[in-house]
Design a protein around this motif. Structure first.
Motif, PDB file in Angstrom:
ATOM      1  N   MET A  66       3.663  21.012  -6.018  1.00 23.42           N
ATOM      2  CA  MET A  66       4.220  19.778  -6.517  1.00 23.42           C
ATOM      3  C   MET A  66       3.517  18.731  -6.268  1.00 23.42           C
ATOM      4  O   MET A  66       3.134  18.439  -5.170  1.00 23.42           O
ATOM      5  N   ALA A  67       3.170  17.760  -7.322  1.00 19.03           N
ATOM      6  CA  ALA A  67       2.430  16.600  -6.828  1.00 19.03           C
ATOM      7  C   ALA A  67       3.063  15.368  -6.228  1.00 19.03           C
ATOM      8  O   ALA A  67       4.265  15.239  -6.631  1.00 19.03           O
ATOM      9  N   LYS A  68       2.301  14.689  -5.533  1.00 17.54           N
ATOM     10  CA  LYS A  68       3.084  13.629  -4.908  1.00 17.54           C
ATOM     11  C   LYS A  68       3.348  12.517  -5.969  1.00 17.54           C
ATOM     12  O   LYS A  68       2.176  12.031  -6.848  1.00 17.54           O
ATOM     13  N   ILE A  69       4.286  11.609  -5.962  1.00  8.05           N
ATOM     14  CA  ILE A  69       4.363  10.548  -6.864  1.00  8.05           C
ATOM     15  C   ILE A  69       4.000   9.237  -5.895  1.00  8.05           C
ATOM     16  O   ILE A  69       3.124   8.438  -6.663  1.00  8.05           O
ATOM     17  N   ASN A  70       4.284   9.062  -4.718  1.00 12.25           N
ATOM     18  CA  ASN A  70       3.703   8.018  -4.052  1.00 12.25           C
ATOM     19  C   ASN A  70       3.117   8.684  -2.932  1.00 12.25           C
ATOM     20  O   ASN A  70       3.393   9.662  -2.188  1.00 12.25           O
ATOM     21  N   ALA A  71       1.907   7.769  -2.086  1.00 13.66           N
ATOM     22  CA  ALA A  71       1.430   8.448  -1.008  1.00 13.66           C
ATOM     23  C   ALA A  71       1.416   7.192  -0.181  1.00 13.66           C
ATOM     24  O   ALA A  71       1.343   5.947  -0.838  1.00 13.66           O
ATOM     25  N   ASN A  72       1.070   7.321   1.140  1.00 13.15           N
ATOM     26  CA  ASN A  72       0.547   6.197   2.026  1.00 13.15           C
ATOM     27  C   ASN A  72      -0.491   5.846   2.296  1.00 13.15           C
ATOM     28  O   ASN A  72      -1.640   6.708   2.401  1.00 13.15           O
ATOM     29  N   TYR A  73      -0.923   4.613   2.261  1.00 16.37           N
ATOM     30  CA  TYR A  73      -2.398   3.935   2.149  1.00 16.37           C
ATOM     31  C   TYR A  73      -2.716   2.831   3.250  1.00 16.37           C
ATOM     32  O   TYR A  73      -1.644   2.177   3.284  1.00 16.37           O
ATOM     33  N   GLU A  74      -3.784   2.619   3.723  1.00 19.80           N
ATOM     34  CA  GLU A  74      -4.174   1.464   4.427  1.00 19.80           C
ATOM     35  C   GLU A  74      -5.310   0.849   3.810  1.00 19.80           C
ATOM     36  O   GLU A  74      -6.313   1.601   3.285  1.00 19.80           O
ATOM     37  N   ALA A  75      -5.327  -0.416   3.696  1.00 20.64           N
ATOM     38  CA  ALA A  75      -6.477  -1.080   3.079  1.00 20.64           C
ATOM     39  C   ALA A  75      -6.847  -2.144   4.078  1.00 20.64           C
ATOM     40  O   ALA A  75      -6.192  -2.810   4.609  1.00 20.64           O
ATOM     41  N   LEU A  76      -8.185  -2.126   4.747  1.00 23.16           N
ATOM     42  CA  LEU A  76      -8.655  -3.056   5.554  1.00 23.16           C
ATOM     43  C   LEU A  76      -9.732  -3.843   4.683  1.00 23.16           C
ATOM     44  O   LEU A  76     -10.572  -3.168   3.864  1.00 23.16           O
ATOM     45  N   TYR A  77      -9.655  -4.995   4.701  1.00 23.27           N
ATOM     46  CA  TYR A  77     -10.653  -5.879   3.909  1.00 23.27           C
ATOM     47  C   TYR A  77     -10.960  -7.058   4.759  1.00 23.27           C
ATOM     48  O   TYR A  77     -10.098  -7.578   5.773  1.00 23.27           O
ATOM     49  N   ILE A  78     -12.266  -7.399   4.816  1.00 26.31           N
ATOM     50  CA  ILE A  78     -12.880  -8.631   5.380  1.00 26.31           C
ATOM     51  C   ILE A  78     -13.068  -9.854   4.425  1.00 26.31           C
ATOM     52  O   ILE A  78     -13.822  -9.617   3.514  1.00 26.31           O
ATOM     53  N   LEU A  79     -12.574 -10.902   4.906  1.00 25.45           N
ATOM     54  CA  LEU A  79     -12.750 -12.153   4.078  1.00 25.45           C
ATOM     55  C   LEU A  79     -13.829 -12.806   4.703  1.00 25.45           C
ATOM     56  O   LEU A  79     -13.990 -12.783   5.927  1.00 25.45           O
ATOM     57  N   LYS A  80     -14.288 -13.825   3.905  1.00 25.02           N
ATOM     58  CA  LYS A  80     -15.460 -14.663   4.483  1.00 25.02           C
ATOM     59  C   LYS A  80     -14.909 -15.450   5.494  1.00 25.02           C
ATOM     60  O   LYS A  80     -13.842 -16.276   5.413  1.00 25.02           O
ATOM     61  N   PRO A  81     -15.656 -15.812   6.541  1.00 25.21           N
ATOM     62  CA  PRO A  81     -15.058 -16.745   7.763  1.00 25.21           C
ATOM     63  C   PRO A  81     -15.010 -18.135   7.413  1.00 25.21           C
ATOM     64  O   PRO A  81     -14.397 -19.104   8.088  1.00 25.21           O
ATOM     65  N   ASP A  82     -15.773 -18.575   6.513  1.00 22.92           N
ATOM     66  CA  ASP A  82     -15.623 -20.101   5.879  1.00 22.92           C
ATOM     67  C   ASP A  82     -14.366 -20.477   5.284  1.00 22.92           C
ATOM     68  O   ASP A  82     -14.380 -21.703   4.808  1.00 22.92           O
ATOM     69  N   LEU A  83     -13.569 -19.463   4.858  1.00 21.36           N
ATOM     70  CA  LEU A  83     -12.207 -19.837   4.125  1.00 21.36           C
ATOM     71  C   LEU A  83     -11.351 -20.478   5.138  1.00 21.36           C
ATOM     72  O   LEU A  83     -11.272 -20.370   6.094  1.00 21.36           O
ATOM     73  N   ASN A  84     -10.668 -21.669   4.336  1.00 20.88           N
ATOM     74  CA  ASN A  84      -9.693 -22.297   5.214  1.00 20.88           C
ATOM     75  C   ASN A  84      -8.301 -21.366   5.287  1.00 20.88           C
ATOM     76  O   ASN A  84      -8.274 -20.477   4.432  1.00 20.88           O
ATOM     77  N   GLU A  85      -7.284 -21.958   5.990  1.00 18.33           N
ATOM     78  CA  GLU A  85      -6.169 -21.184   6.140  1.00 18.33           C
ATOM     79  C   GLU A  85      -5.435 -20.982   4.902  1.00 18.33           C
ATOM     80  O   GLU A  85      -4.889 -19.922   4.583  1.00 18.33           O
ATOM     81  N   GLU A  86      -5.435 -21.725   3.922  1.00 17.44           N
ATOM     82  CA  GLU A  86      -4.602 -21.786   2.684  1.00 17.44           C
ATOM     83  C   GLU A  86      -5.369 -20.877   1.649  1.00 17.44           C
ATOM     84  O   GLU A  86      -4.657 -20.122   1.100  1.00 17.44           O
ATOM     85  N   GLN A  87      -6.598 -20.880   1.981  1.00 10.81           N
ATOM     86  CA  GLN A  87      -7.481 -19.809   1.119  1.00 10.81           C
ATOM     87  C   GLN A  87      -7.018 -18.450   1.509  1.00 10.81           C
ATOM     88  O   GLN A  87      -6.997 -17.466   0.630  1.00 10.81           O
ATOM     89  N   ILE A  88      -7.133 -18.148   2.843  1.00 13.12           N
ATOM     90  CA  ILE A  88      -6.634 -16.996   3.377  1.00 13.12           C
ATOM     91  C   ILE A  88      -5.392 -16.488   2.959  1.00 13.12           C
ATOM     92  O   ILE A  88      -5.227 -15.316   2.491  1.00 13.12           O
ATOM     93  N   LYS A  89      -4.451 -17.354   3.130  1.00 14.62           N
ATOM     94  CA  LYS A  89      -3.062 -16.969   2.847  1.00 14.62           C
ATOM     95  C   LYS A  89      -2.888 -16.576   1.426  1.00 14.62           C
ATOM     96  O   LYS A  89      -2.142 -15.819   0.849  1.00 14.62           O
ATOM     97  N   ALA A  90      -3.687 -17.483   0.369  1.00 19.24           N
ATOM     98  CA  ALA A  90      -3.528 -17.124  -0.937  1.00 19.24           C
ATOM     99  C   ALA A  90      -4.118 -15.988  -1.335  1.00 19.24           C
ATOM    100  O   ALA A  90      -3.491 -15.316  -2.081  1.00 19.24           O
TER     101      ALA A  90
END
Length: 98
Positions: free
Chosen positions: A1-25
Motif C-alpha cells: 500500500m502506498a503512503k499518502i503522507n511522509a515525514n520530511y526535513e528541509a534544511l535551507y541556508i539563507l544569505k547572511p546579509d538579510l535583515n530579521e524581517e526578510q528572514i522571517k518573511a
C-alpha cells in the motif's frame, strides 16, 4: 500500500546579509507552502553559522531546519520555490521515512 503522507526535513541556508524581517518573511513563505497541503511539525532556526566552503564568495549563512509531513508532491514544489527565491543559497529536502 502506498503512503499518502511522509515525514520530511528541509534544511535551507539563507544569505547572511538579510535583515530579521526578510528572514522571517522567507521562513513564513516556506512554511505556508507546506501548510497548504501538509503540516509543519517544527521550525528550528539555527542562526548564522560559518559555511564549510565559500558559496558565491560568502563564508557564512543563516540556517533553518523545517520538519514537516506532506504528500509526495509538496517537497518537489518546495524545492522549486527554494531554487527561484533570491535569498536562498542552498537547500536540501530529505524523506525521514526511508
Amino acid at each position: 500500500m502506498a503512503k499518502i503522507n511522509a515525514n520530511y526535513e528541509a534544511l535551507y541556508i539563507l544569505k547572511p546579509d538579510l535583515n530579521e524581517e526578510q528572514i522571517k518573511a522567507l521562513v513564513e513563505r516556506f512554511k505556508g507552502v507546506v501548510e497548504a497541503n501538509g503540516t509543519v511539525s517544527e521550525i528550528d532556526e539555527w542562526g548564522k553559522r560559518r559555511l564549510a566552503y565559500p558559496i558565491n564568495d560568502l563564508m557564512e549563512g543563516y540556517y533553518v531546519l523545517m520538519t514537516f509531513t506532506a504528500a509526495a508532491a509538496i517537497p518537489a514544489e518546495l524545492d522549486r520555490i527554494f531554487r527561484i527565491t533570491d535569498g536562498v543559497m542552498r537547500s536540501m529536502i530529505v524523506c525521514k521515512d526511508e
